[in-house]
Write an enzyme that holds these catalytic residues in place. Structure first.
Site, short mmCIF file in Angstrom:
data_model
loop_
_atom_site.label_atom_id
_atom_site.label_comp_id
_atom_site.label_asym_id
_atom_site.label_seq_id
_atom_site.Cartn_x
_atom_site.Cartn_y
_atom_site.Cartn_z
N ASP A 100 0.88 -1.38 0.11
CA ASP A 100 0.00 -0.11 -0.03
C ASP A 100 0.82 1.19 -0.06
O ASP A 100 0.50 2.42 0.44
CB ASP A 100 -0.90 -0.04 1.07
CG ASP A 100 -1.95 -1.13 1.33
OD1 ASP A 100 -2.15 -1.67 0.06
OD2 ASP A 100 -2.31 -1.65 2.41
N LYS A 159 1.91 2.18 -5.03
CA LYS A 159 2.47 1.58 -6.35
C LYS A 159 1.50 1.94 -7.50
O LYS A 159 1.98 2.22 -8.57
CB LYS A 159 2.64 0.19 -6.27
CG LYS A 159 3.77 -0.16 -5.04
CD LYS A 159 3.76 -1.53 -4.87
CE LYS A 159 2.33 -2.27 -4.49
NZ LYS A 159 2.03 -2.01 -3.01
N GLY A 178 -4.60 -4.35 -3.78
CA GLY A 178 -5.59 -3.14 -4.11
C GLY A 178 -4.83 -1.81 -4.58
O GLY A 178 -4.28 -1.45 -3.50
N HIS A 179 -4.82 -1.82 -5.63
CA HIS A 179 -3.82 -0.54 -6.07
C HIS A 179 -4.79 0.63 -6.62
O HIS A 179 -5.76 0.17 -7.52
CB HIS A 179 -3.04 -0.83 -7.33
CG HIS A 179 -2.08 -1.92 -6.85
ND1 HIS A 179 -1.45 -2.59 -7.63
CD2 HIS A 179 -1.81 -2.42 -5.72
CE1 HIS A 179 -0.41 -3.26 -7.24
NE2 HIS A 179 -0.64 -3.40 -5.83
N THR A 223 -5.39 -11.67 3.60
CA THR A 223 -6.80 -11.05 3.03
C THR A 223 -7.87 -11.94 2.78
O THR A 223 -9.00 -11.62 2.29
CB THR A 223 -6.34 -10.40 1.49
OG1 THR A 223 -5.75 -11.36 0.73
CG2 THR A 223 -5.35 -9.22 1.86
N GLN A 270 2.06 -5.94 -3.37
CA GLN A 270 2.54 -6.22 -2.04
C GLN A 270 3.90 -5.15 -1.82
O GLN A 270 4.13 -4.30 -2.66
CB GLN A 270 2.62 -7.46 -1.61
CG GLN A 270 1.46 -8.42 -1.36
CD GLN A 270 0.81 -8.73 -2.49
OE1 GLN A 270 1.56 -9.43 -3.47
NE2 GLN A 270 -0.30 -8.63 -3.02
N THR A 319 -9.56 -4.97 1.98
CA THR A 319 -10.49 -5.60 3.13
C THR A 319 -11.20 -4.32 4.10
O THR A 319 -11.92 -4.89 4.89
CB THR A 319 -9.53 -6.56 3.94
OG1 THR A 319 -8.53 -5.58 4.47
CG2 THR A 319 -9.13 -7.61 3.31
N VAL A 358 2.11 14.44 -3.24
CA VAL A 358 1.27 15.10 -2.14
C VAL A 358 0.09 15.08 -2.06
O VAL A 358 -0.77 15.88 -1.52
CB VAL A 358 1.88 16.61 -2.24
CG1 VAL A 358 3.37 16.80 -1.99
CG2 VAL A 358 1.73 17.27 -3.53
P1 GDP Z 1 -0.89 0.44 -3.69
O1 GDP Z 1 -1.43 -0.79 -3.30
O2 GDP Z 1 0.51 0.53 -3.23
O3 GDP Z 1 -0.99 0.58 -4.93
O4 GDP Z 1 -1.70 1.35 -2.37
P2 GDP Z 1 -3.00 1.61 -1.93
O5 GDP Z 1 -3.92 2.17 -3.21
O6 GDP Z 1 -3.43 0.40 -1.56
O7 GDP Z 1 -3.12 2.80 -1.08
C1 GDP Z 1 -2.51 4.17 -1.31
C2 GDP Z 1 -3.58 4.85 -0.96
O8 GDP Z 1 -2.82 6.31 -0.90
C3 GDP Z 1 -4.66 5.24 -2.12
O9 GDP Z 1 -5.81 5.57 -1.44
C4 GDP Z 1 -4.25 6.49 -2.71
O10 GDP Z 1 -5.13 7.07 -3.36
C5 GDP Z 1 -3.31 7.33 -1.64
N1 GDP Z 1 -2.31 8.09 -1.95
C6 GDP Z 1 -1.55 7.91 -3.06
N2 GDP Z 1 -0.75 9.10 -3.08
C7 GDP Z 1 -0.93 9.91 -2.15
C8 GDP Z 1 -0.34 11.11 -1.61
O11 GDP Z 1 0.57 11.40 -1.91
N3 GDP Z 1 -1.04 11.64 -0.59
C9 GDP Z 1 -2.18 10.92 -0.18
N4 GDP Z 1 -2.83 11.78 0.87
N5 GDP Z 1 -2.86 10.15 -0.51
C10 GDP Z 1 -2.12 9.20 -1.60
P1 IMO Z 2 -0.82 -4.05 -2.09
O1 IMO Z 2 -0.43 -4.79 -3.40
C1 IMO Z 2 -0.85 -4.66 2.06
C2 IMO Z 2 -0.75 -8.71 3.49
C3 IMO Z 2 -2.09 -9.16 4.35
C4 IMO Z 2 -1.49 -10.10 5.18
C5 IMO Z 2 -0.35 -10.87 4.51
C6 IMO Z 2 -0.63 -12.16 3.79
O2 IMO Z 2 -2.23 -3.40 -2.24
O3 IMO Z 2 0.27 -3.27 -1.54
P2 IMO Z 2 -2.25 -12.76 1.67
O4 IMO Z 2 -3.74 -12.49 1.58
O5 IMO Z 2 -1.21 -12.22 0.68
O6 IMO Z 2 -1.85 -14.31 2.34
O7 IMO Z 2 -1.76 -12.24 3.23
O8 IMO Z 2 0.15 -9.94 3.52
N1 IMO Z 2 -1.05 -8.16 2.16
C7 IMO Z 2 -0.81 -6.87 2.04
N2 IMO Z 2 -0.82 -5.78 2.71
N3 IMO Z 2 -0.88 -4.55 0.89
C8 IMO Z 2 -1.24 -5.54 -0.26
O9 IMO Z 2 -1.28 -5.55 -1.48
C9 IMO Z 2 -1.32 -6.86 0.66
N4 IMO Z 2 -1.13 -7.95 -0.04
C10 IMO Z 2 -1.46 -9.01 1.13
O10 IMO Z 2 -2.78 -8.01 5.08
O11 IMO Z 2 -0.87 -9.35 6.16
MG MG Z 3 -2.87 -1.47 -1.57
#
Ligand code: GDP
Ligand code: IMO
Ligand code: MG
Length: 442
Positions: free
Chosen positions: A13, A16, A40-41, A131, A229, A306, A419
């Site tokens: 998270d 990416k 979840g991206h 998850t 991840q 989740t 930002v």
């Molecule tokens: P990923 O799994 O690495 O793609 O990241 P996620 O999407 O799960 O979580 C990143 C969260 O941060 C998302 O809700 C994005 O919309 C948000 N986000 C991304 N860049 C920024 C930022 O620079 N500032 C803030 N406040 N939110 C951001």
């Molecule tokens: P993105 O791509 C954050 C974590 C789960 C758990 C561990 C194992 O959005 O960054 P799994 O279901 O893979 O067997 O769970 O890994 N986990 C993540 N945490 N971002 C993710 O993906 C994750 N994918 C799995 O919360 O701790």
């Molecule tokens: Mg994510």
């Protein structure tokens, strides 16, 4: 043309998806090569938010080819739901997406096993906090080479017969791990009918992505590899056993995609400006207090998949330096910098104290990490809103000093700062030796 890779250096998270979407414009192919619907991206553009799980974050650019390789574990109803959701929003998903026939398939028994194993582990305090998307059980079957199905198997003669045989074994296994009276009874005929239907719908997307990508290398195509991840969740090099079941560090790119490491030269390590973790396992810099809650509130730190509240804390530079080295990172992107804007002081963990000894290396055993007490370096906050800034030079001096400090400790230049969630809320460092997308002002 050397490939570009986007790797999360923490526990996932790191934003990416935002970076991949942003860089897509400068690439011909975007490749997802490990993980599954545990990812979840998020991509935010033009006031619209898209949550992508199995589909590469390049999908919002209709000119790019999106590839899901054999290293991914695929849950057919999940990806079909995702395709339908995107089509309903007028996003193009057709010949611009290819899914490997080598990708392993998640079945209902994997989901049940994940659920039941986690429930048992909770009762003895050892839950990973997965998850519950069937990721671990599916990868386990893949490596075990017994009772596993690849996507291509759905279209081969004998598929129904194999499902009947495997379902018998899985039903008997689920009985042994389920609490009395809670054993699910999987109906093989229903699974055959469902998965045959999924197969028909997915067929137009299915192909040999290893061949496709190797041809793309020969044709000098520009490829962008999207990690899922974060590297601390890598099954071999992360905080085992509190990890996912794939190589989520940069080390997984070659094995997951089939494209050799000599092809990619630019590896972007993505970090949040602080730390988060979802699920179980040690997190030395966790702030289970007002600071953690402040970060959660401002960063909207709730799981994309989740909706679980994410654990929040300070930036762990010992861990990130380790994963940056492990992943061969050449340049850093520091994300969610705006979330720190109200803080007077910001802490960064630059060493651990383990059993009375100061260490600057990341421990190999999770028990040592659990015992690690962070040693912090304090940075001054900037205490002003930075979310409207678009030029690197306009960042407050203390924000620049914080970014530079992280780059120095991690031993890599920070070339991207974010930002806010929107594409436009991104800046590239002046002098960075690569072309930023056209809509970002450097
Ligand atoms: P990923 O799994 O690495 O793609 O990241 P996620 O999407 O799960 O979580 C990143 C969260 O941060 C998302 O809700 C994005 O919309 C948000 N986000 C991304 N860049 C920024 C930022 O620079 N500032 C803030 N406040 N939110 C951001
Ligand atoms: P993105 O791509 C954050 C974590 C789960 C758990 C561990 C194992 O959005 O960054 P799994 O279901 O893979 O067997 O769970 O890994 N986990 C993540 N945490 N971002 C993710 O993906 C994750 N994918 C799995 O919360 O701790
Ligand atoms: Mg994510």
């Amino acid at each position: 043309m050397p490939g570009t890779c986007v790797i999360g250096l923490q526990w996932g998270d790191e934003a990416k998806g935002k970076i991949v979407d942003l860089l897509t414009e400068n690439h011909d192919l975007v490749v997802r090569y490990q993980g599954g619907a545990n990812a979840g991206h998020t991509v935010v553009t033009g006031g619209q938010t898209y949550k992508l799980s199995l589909i590469p974050s390049g999908i919002l650019n209709p000119k790019v080819r999106n590839v899901i390789t054999g290293g991914v574990v695929l849950n057919p109803p999940s990806i079909l739901g995702e395709i339908d959701g995107l089509l309903a929003r007028d996003v193009r998903v057709d010949r611009n997406m290819v899914i490997s026939d080598r990708a392993h398939v998640i079945f209902p028994w994997h989901l049940e096993e994940d659920r039941l194993t986690e429930a048992r582990a909770v009762s003895c305090g050892e839950a990973i906090g997965t998850t519950q998307r069937g990721i671990g059980p599916c990868y386990r079957d893949k490596v075990g080479r017994v009772n596993a199905f690849r996507l291509g198997d759905l279209f081969r003669p004998g598929f129904a017969e194999r499902v009947r045989k495997v379902a018998v074994e899985k039903n008997s296994f689920l009985q042994t791990i389920a609490p009395a009276g809670d054993a699910p009874k999987l109906d093989a005929e229903k699974i055959i009918a469902d998965y045959s239907g999924y197969g028909e719908r997915l067929k137009p997307f299915v192909g040999d992505t290893t061949a496709l990508l190797l041809d793309a290398v020969d044709a000098d195509k520009r490829m962008l590899f999207e990690g899922a991840q974060g590297a601390l969740l890598d099954v071999d090099h992360g905080t085992y056993p509190y990890v996912t079941s794939s190589n989520s560090s940069g080390l997984g790119i070659a094995s997951g995609s089939g494209v050799p490491g000599s092809f990619y030269k630019r590896i972007i390590g993505v970090v949040k400006a602080y730390g988060t973790r979802v699920g179980g396992g040690p997190f030395p810099t966790e702030q289970d207090n007002d600071i953690g809650q402040h970060l959660r509130d401002l960063g909207n730190e709730y799981g994309t998949v989740t909706r679980r509240p994410r654990r929040c804390g300070w930036f762990d530079a010992v861990a990130a330096r380790y994963t940056a080295r492990l992943s061969g990172v050449t340049t850093l992107a520091v994300m969610l910098l705006d979330v720190l804007s109200e803080l007077k002081e910001i802490q960064v963990c630059t060493a651990y104290e383990i059993n009375g000894k100061r260490v600057e290396t990341f421990p190999s055993h999770v028990d040592d990490l659990r015992d690690a007490k962070p040693v912090y370096t304090t940075f001054a906050g900037w205490q002003q809103d930075i979310s409207n800034l678009t030029r690197w030079d306009d960042l407050p001096a203390n924000a620049k000093a914080y970014i530079a400090g992280l780059g120095k400790i991690l031993g890599r230049p920070v070339e991207i700062a974010s930002v806010g969630p929107d594409r436009a809320q991104t800046m590239f460092a002046p002098g960075a030796n690569w072309a930023p997308p056209t809509f970002v002002k450097s």
